[in-house]
Write an enzyme that holds these catalytic residues in place. Structure first.
Site, PDB file in Angstrom:
ATOM      1  N   ASP A  11       0.874  -1.083   0.038  1.00  0.00           N
ATOM      2  CA  ASP A  11       0.027   0.058   0.064  1.00  0.00           C
ATOM      3  C   ASP A  11       1.060   1.322  -0.149  1.00  0.00           C
ATOM      4  O   ASP A  11       2.251   1.175   0.014  1.00  0.00           O
ATOM      5  CB  ASP A  11      -0.869   0.272   1.336  1.00  0.00           C
TER       6      ASP A  11
HETATM    7  C1  NOJ Z   1      -4.032   3.996   0.185  1.00  0.00           C
HETATM    8  C2  NOJ Z   1      -5.150   3.013   0.156  1.00  0.00           C
HETATM    9  O1  NOJ Z   1      -5.196   2.267   1.396  1.00  0.00           O
HETATM   10  C3  NOJ Z   1      -5.317   1.965  -0.762  1.00  0.00           C
HETATM   11  O2  NOJ Z   1      -6.426   1.184  -0.881  1.00  0.00           O
HETATM   12  C4  NOJ Z   1      -5.226   2.837  -2.134  1.00  0.00           C
HETATM   13  O3  NOJ Z   1      -5.518   1.866  -3.300  1.00  0.00           O
HETATM   14  C5  NOJ Z   1      -3.913   3.439  -2.337  1.00  0.00           C
HETATM   15  N1  NOJ Z   1      -3.931   4.436  -1.265  1.00  0.00           N
HETATM   16  C6  NOJ Z   1      -3.578   3.993  -3.629  1.00  0.00           C
HETATM   17  O4  NOJ Z   1      -4.409   5.152  -3.627  1.00  0.00           O
END
Ligand code: NOJ
Length: 753
Positions: A292
């Site tokens: 993430d």
């Molecule tokens: C953080 C989020 O937790 C995740 O779900 C998302 O896909 C990413 N940012 C990218 O934006």
């Protein structure tokens, strides 16, 4: 220009074929052969480059990296050091960057363009939690398909969806992005979404790679506070958290995102037992795992890694193939390999997985296949997408209460008042994850009613927010200004029926939006009570992204409609339901608590040793100030039709195929759809089983007075469970079974396995 492009395509094909010629794999036409051939051409830096994902140059979905680094990213693309980018969108913009990679780097490997296309790109469908309430897998699949069509038309070939995190805690803002509290339903919905995004042929220009996230446990953040610690037992991990991910892998999901949280002391991003042992070895996942946003770097803050270099080493060893925005792989992996700390085989494995997905998407055949500006113009906000969004919105609505059949309202109903800031809001109903949509493009409730030719008078009553929030700002709620109350009360006084549209702002849920108070935000509860004093004939239309504690409303308000954040077509869908042009059939997929003190609250809990209330006894598992039961249970939702259940029959002659049937009759004068649910309870097991577990459901339509026999089959897959070593076992014994219209009511029977 065209000739030049043709030449480049030709040169590219020759390059690929020549890669194929050099490989030892005889089958150079197979994707595996092509991947190996390409891999054998790559330097260690280029392979690591594939594992590197950068954010776009102008847009963020996480904390922005400090300082301008656009130039550095451009240089890295040209060196072949960037495997993927996120948040770059638009056919033109994507083409520009793709061109840089394909024509400007040594091997010309195309880039993967990822984006959070969660519930639509421009045409916005209901938030995922709302869609889940439809229990309509076909419609959910179509919704994801529609999103993929729009997203692929703007250059995107990879979405960071579906989120398959099970969650039981409405305080957690991201419950809006999931399917609720049940792993069985969550898995089915996850599969539908993956199939919708990825389609039948991933190499088609309108299909995109899906990403099941967040692996694992993210939905169990302590106290519902986003990013917080997760500490759970093995039974919960194996039986509740992992099954939707396993189902995603079995259904060919191409990517998995790990998660921000620590899980029992180990950050998921550095968790080898999750990513290597379970996901890749045991489940045989062939796609790749992405971190993430900055979750590799955050392992230092978790107190797990010494510094970014250490974090990069831990993450790659644990099986995290791509680094989103930590810059750890690109900075340190080559050095770590050279120092003998990281085996180059791990780098090969990661790069191989990423290249495989690129080949499967057909990016090597045509890296610009998603970059057609004509197609972009044609498909964005396409009429078919609007229709699909409307259909999904109607299906997502849940009728929570309908005393004395106040609903549906008559078309000729006189003197209708509409009250509440959300009724006029064209932005909030788009929800939180509407990254590509244009602001204020939702049909508001007021507009929907007008489209529906309803005459009414409107009073706002009170502002919900003091400032228009955005995706990256904290919502500022109006907690004091009640100056609009008198006008609203006066209007209610002179009206026959009042439609009150209240709830949360779309930006009050989603990432980073945890709440401790699950009531109606701001002065809305006071507004509701003030109006109620002068007119009790209220239809409460709720707009929210999570279960709310609307106990007072349930006691006093005769009709309550759960309308979530329904996306672009919100107002039209709400109007159709309120006036009976659409008969609601949604059912909750998360329990609504009576009070925040009950949270986490979920239907599939265990039995305690002290579950029985004996009068006068205080020593049993309960609250002294609130009941144990939810306000509205999992699976609950009313209809304008009435469905009666009779004739439960169980045939357990074949223990591998136990048949359970019921007769369902529509005893009303209105045609409608019902979702019949089957729950089991394994009475005694070597690892205690929950009091109830959903193991089957069917959604179907019944004409007035029509009856239907609904049959379910239960086999080892439904009757077994994971023991604490993660082994799936089926144990003989007695089972209770319940079939009905929600998790708390139905016909009961039993069988022996
Ligand atoms: C953080 C989020 O937790 C995740 O779900 C998302 O896909 C990413 N940012 C990218 O934006």
């Amino acid at each position: 220009m065209k000739i030049k492009t043709l030449y480049l395509v030709w040169a590219f094909i020759v390059l690929i074929i020549s890669h194929g010629c050099k490989t030892k794999d005889n089958n150079t036409n197979s994707i595996e052969g092509k991947v190996e051939a390409l891999l054998s051409e790559m330097t260690i830096e280029e392979k690591i480059g594939q594992m590197n994902q950068y954010n776009g140059f102008w847009d963020v979905t996480g904390p922005a990296p400090s300082g301008g680094d656009a130039k550095m990213k451009y240089e890295h693309i040209k060196k072949g050091w960037v495997g993927s980018m996120l948040n770059v969108r638009g056919a033109k913009q994507v083409r520009e960057i793709q061109k840089l990679a394909v024509e400007g780097s040594r091997l010309g490997i195309p880039i993967l363009f990822g984006l959070d296309v969660i519930h639509g790109y421009k045409t916005i469908a209901p938030i995922p939690l709302a869609e889940a309430a439809s229990w309509d897998l076909k419609a959910i699949k179509k919704s994801a398909r529609t999103a993929a069509i729009e997203a692929s038309a703007i250059g995107i070939n990879w979405t960071f969806a579906p989120m398959v995190d099970v969650s039981r805690d409405a305080r957690w803002g991201r419950v809006m992005e999931g399917s609720g509290e049940d792993p069985y339903l969550g898995a089915k919905i996850g599969i539908a979404r993956i199939k919708g995004f990825q389609g039948k042929d991933l190499s088609a220009p309108n299909t995109i790679a899906a990403c099941a996230k967040h692996f694992a446990g993210y939905g169990f953040a302590e106290a519902g506070r986003d990013y917080n610690t997760v500490d759970i037992g093995t039974s919960t991990l194996y039986n509740i958290i992992l099954p939707p991910f396993k189902a995603a892998v079995e259904n060919n999901v191409k990517t998995i995102m790990n998660s921000f949280n620590i899980l029992n002391g180990i950050p998921s991003t550095g968790n080898a037992s999750l990513m290597r042992d379970i996901l890749k070895d045991e489940w045989g996942f062939k796609g790749f795992v992405i971190s993430d946003w900055a979750s590799i770097a955050e392992m230092t803050q978790h107190g797990f890694s010494k510094d970014l270099k250490d974090a990069a080493e831990v993450a790659v060893k644990a099986g995290c193939d791509m680094d989103m925005e930590s810059y750890g792989y690109i900075k340190y992996l080559a050095e770590l390999v050279k120092a003998g700390k990281v085996d180059e085989k791990l780098i090969d494995d990661a790069a191989r997985r990423i290249l495989r997905v690129k080949f499967e998407l057909g990016l090597f055949d045509d890296p610009y296949k998603y970059c057609n500006e004509e197609r972009e113009k044609e498909l964005i906000y396409h009429k078919d997408h609007m229709e699909a969004a409307l259909d999904m919105a109607r299906k997502s609505i849940v009728l929570l209460k309908n005393e004395k059949q106040l609903l549906p309202l008559k078309k000729n109903q006189k003197k209708i008042a509409v009250i509440g800031a959300l009724a006029a809001d064209k932005n909030s109903p788009l929800g939180s994850w509407r990254i590509g949509s244009d602001d204020n493009t939702a049909v508001s409730v007021i507009e929907g009613l007008k489209n529906h030719k309803v005459s009414f008078s409107y009073a706002k009553g009170a502002n919900l927010v003091i400032e228009q929030p955005t995706f990256t700002t904290v919502v500022k709620i109006n907690k004091t200004d009640k100056s609009g109350f008198p006008e609203a009360v006066k209007l209610a006084q002179s009206s026959e029926v009042v439609i009150m549209v209240l709830g949360e702002h779309g930006f009050q849920t989603g990432e980073g939006r945890s709440r401790t108070d699950l009531g109606l935000p701001g002065v809305q509860q006071e507004l509701l009570e003030a109006v109620y004093k002068v007119n009790r004939n209220i239809v409460l239309v709720l707009m929210n992204g999570r279960p709310l504690t609307i106990t007072w409303a349930d006691e006093h308000i005769p009709a309550i409609v759960e309308a979530w954040q329904l996306g672009t077509q919100t107002g039209n869908a709400v109007a159709q339901v309120l006036f009976g042009d659409y008969n609601p059939s949604g059912k909750l997929t998360m329990s609504f608590p009576r009070s925040v003190g009950q949270v986490p609250i979920y239907y599939n809990h265990y039995s305690t040793g002290r579950g029985n209330n004996v009068e006068g006894n205080v020593f049993w598992s309960h609250y002294i100030d609130e009941s144990n039961s939810p306000l509205y249970p999992f699976g609950y939702g009313l209809s304008y039709s009435k469905f009666d259940y009779s004739n439960l029959t169980i045939d357990d002659t074949d223990k591998n195929k136990i048949k359970v049937s019921v007769t369902v009759t529509n005893s009303s004068k209105t045609a409608g759809e019902e979702v019949t649910q089957l729950y089991i309870h394994d009475r005694t097991a070597s690892v205690a089983r929950p009091v109830k577990e959903l193991k089957g459901f069917k959604k179907y339509r019944l004409a007035p007075d029509e009856s239907k026999t609904i049959t379910f089959e239960l086999g080892p897959k439904e009757l077994g469970f994971y023991n604490n070593n993660g082994k799936f076992i089926v144990e003989k014994g007695d089972f209770d079974v319940m079939v009905g219209s929600n998790s708390q009511s139905g016909l009961k029977g039993e069988f022996t396995l």
